[in-house]
Design an enzyme around this catalytic site. Structure first.
Site, PDB file in Angstrom:
ATOM      1  N   HIS A  95       0.764  -1.088   0.073  1.00 43.55           N
ATOM      2  CA  HIS A  95      -0.002   0.121  -0.183  1.00 43.55           C
ATOM      3  C   HIS A  95       0.836   1.282  -0.153  1.00 43.55           C
ATOM      4  CE1 HIS A  95      -3.327   2.620   0.725  1.00 43.55           C
ATOM      5  NE2 HIS A  95      -2.839   3.116   1.763  1.00 43.55           N
ATOM      6  N   SER A  96       0.495   2.033  -0.876  1.00 48.02           N
ATOM      7  CA  SER A  96       1.307   3.419  -0.953  1.00 48.02           C
ATOM      8  C   SER A  96       2.629   3.351  -1.398  1.00 48.02           C
ATOM      9  CB  SER A  96       0.886   4.311   0.212  1.00 48.02           C
ATOM     10  OG  SER A  96       1.327   5.735   0.201  1.00 48.02           O
ATOM     11  N   MET A  97       3.660   3.927  -0.540  1.00 45.33           N
ATOM     12  CA  MET A  97       5.023   3.335  -0.850  1.00 45.33           C
ATOM     13  C   MET A  97       5.315   2.035  -0.841  1.00 45.33           C
ATOM     14  SD  MET A  97       8.570   4.028   1.534  1.00 45.33           S
ATOM     15  CE  MET A  97       8.123   2.749   2.455  1.00 45.33           C
ATOM     16  N   SER A 122      -1.779  -0.746  -3.914  1.00 43.09           N
ATOM     17  CA  SER A 122      -2.932  -0.233  -3.356  1.00 43.09           C
ATOM     18  C   SER A 122      -2.661   1.188  -2.995  1.00 43.09           C
ATOM     19  CB  SER A 122      -3.493  -0.800  -2.212  1.00 43.09           C
ATOM     20  OG  SER A 122      -4.345   0.118  -1.478  1.00 43.09           O
TER      21      SER A 122
END
Length: 248
Positions: A95-97, A122
């Site tokens: 998720h994200s980074m 994500s």
């Protein structure tokens, strides 16, 4: 919550249950996040899936260790950690980074001849779509404002100076790693990729999300949910169903 470190390896954590499965889902947290972010997911996954949450240095039980502020180096180190597991099926989720990191680890696996079963990403624009944000250059108050804007941290924690003093160094180090990341052109992945995004995520445009399609020759699916950057916490049951179905 019972936490088990995998084979005395500080990089990998499991939560409270043993699995009978031979397929592992390796989960990568967001910037400033920790392995514990994935504890709710671990409770929803079937016993056929081993969930391994990556714990980056600089937080929780690894708080005394320096953060890794270069995403390529972080990918190299996680890739090395996963070597004992490459004889079994591996899927990755970030998720994200963590999505960018999961992508880079997937690249390294495929370069050595190990194709992930699936890559789930994500809340992150495609690796080839760079945007300069400079959050890691802000002062502490600027970092706190970023946390508030993304709504991924309990608001009560943001008023606790002692807790903030523990959170902010890891957050700054992770943002530096994410924001200084330089995409390395190369062959696309061959594994299936599923991208989850929030329709109100100001950090990921629909075009940013769709551009993940360019990064694999395998099947690609884009799924959009209601919510902002941390939309997945409100849709975890559905996301778990998608992951379970794809891995089945």
């Amino acid at each position: 919550m019972t936490v088990h470190t995998d084979r005395d390896n500080a990089w990998i954590q499991r939560f409270g249950r043993s699995s009978s499965g031979d397929l592992s889902l390796v989960c990568f947290p967001h910037a400033g996040g920790a392995a514990s972010f994935y504890h709710p997911l671990s409770r929803l996954l079937p016993s056929s899936v081993n969930m391994l949450a990556i714990q980056y240095p600089g937080r929780q039980d690894r708080r005394a260790e320096p953060c890794v502020e270069n995403l390529a180096e972080l990918a190299d180190r996680v890739h090395e950690v996963l070597q004992p597991l490459t004889g079994q099926p591996l899927a990755l989720f970030g998720h994200s980074m963590g999505a960018t990191l999961a992508f880079e680890v997937s690249r390294r696996l495929e370069e050595q001849g190990v194709t992930p079963v699936h890559l789930f990403v994500s809340g992150r624009r495609a690796p080839s779509r760079h945007r300069s944000e400079g959050v890691h250059l802000r002062d502490d108050q600027g970092l706190i404002e970023e946390l508030k804007e993304l709504s991924g941290t309990d608001a009560r924690l943001l008023d606790d100076e002692e807790l903030l003093s523990m959170i902010l160094p890891a957050l700054r180090g992770d943002y530096k790693a994410a924001e200084t990341y330089v995409y390395r052109p190369g062959d696309p992945l061959t594994c299936p990729v599923t991208m989850f995004t929030g329709d109100a995520d100001t950090r990921v445009s629909p075009e940013d999300a769709a551009a993940w399609r360019e990064h694999t020759t395998g099947p690609f699916e884009l799924m959009t949910f209601d919510g902002g950057h941390f939309f997945l916490t409100g849709h975890l049951q559905r996301i778990t169903e998608v992951i379970t179905s794809a891995l089945r």
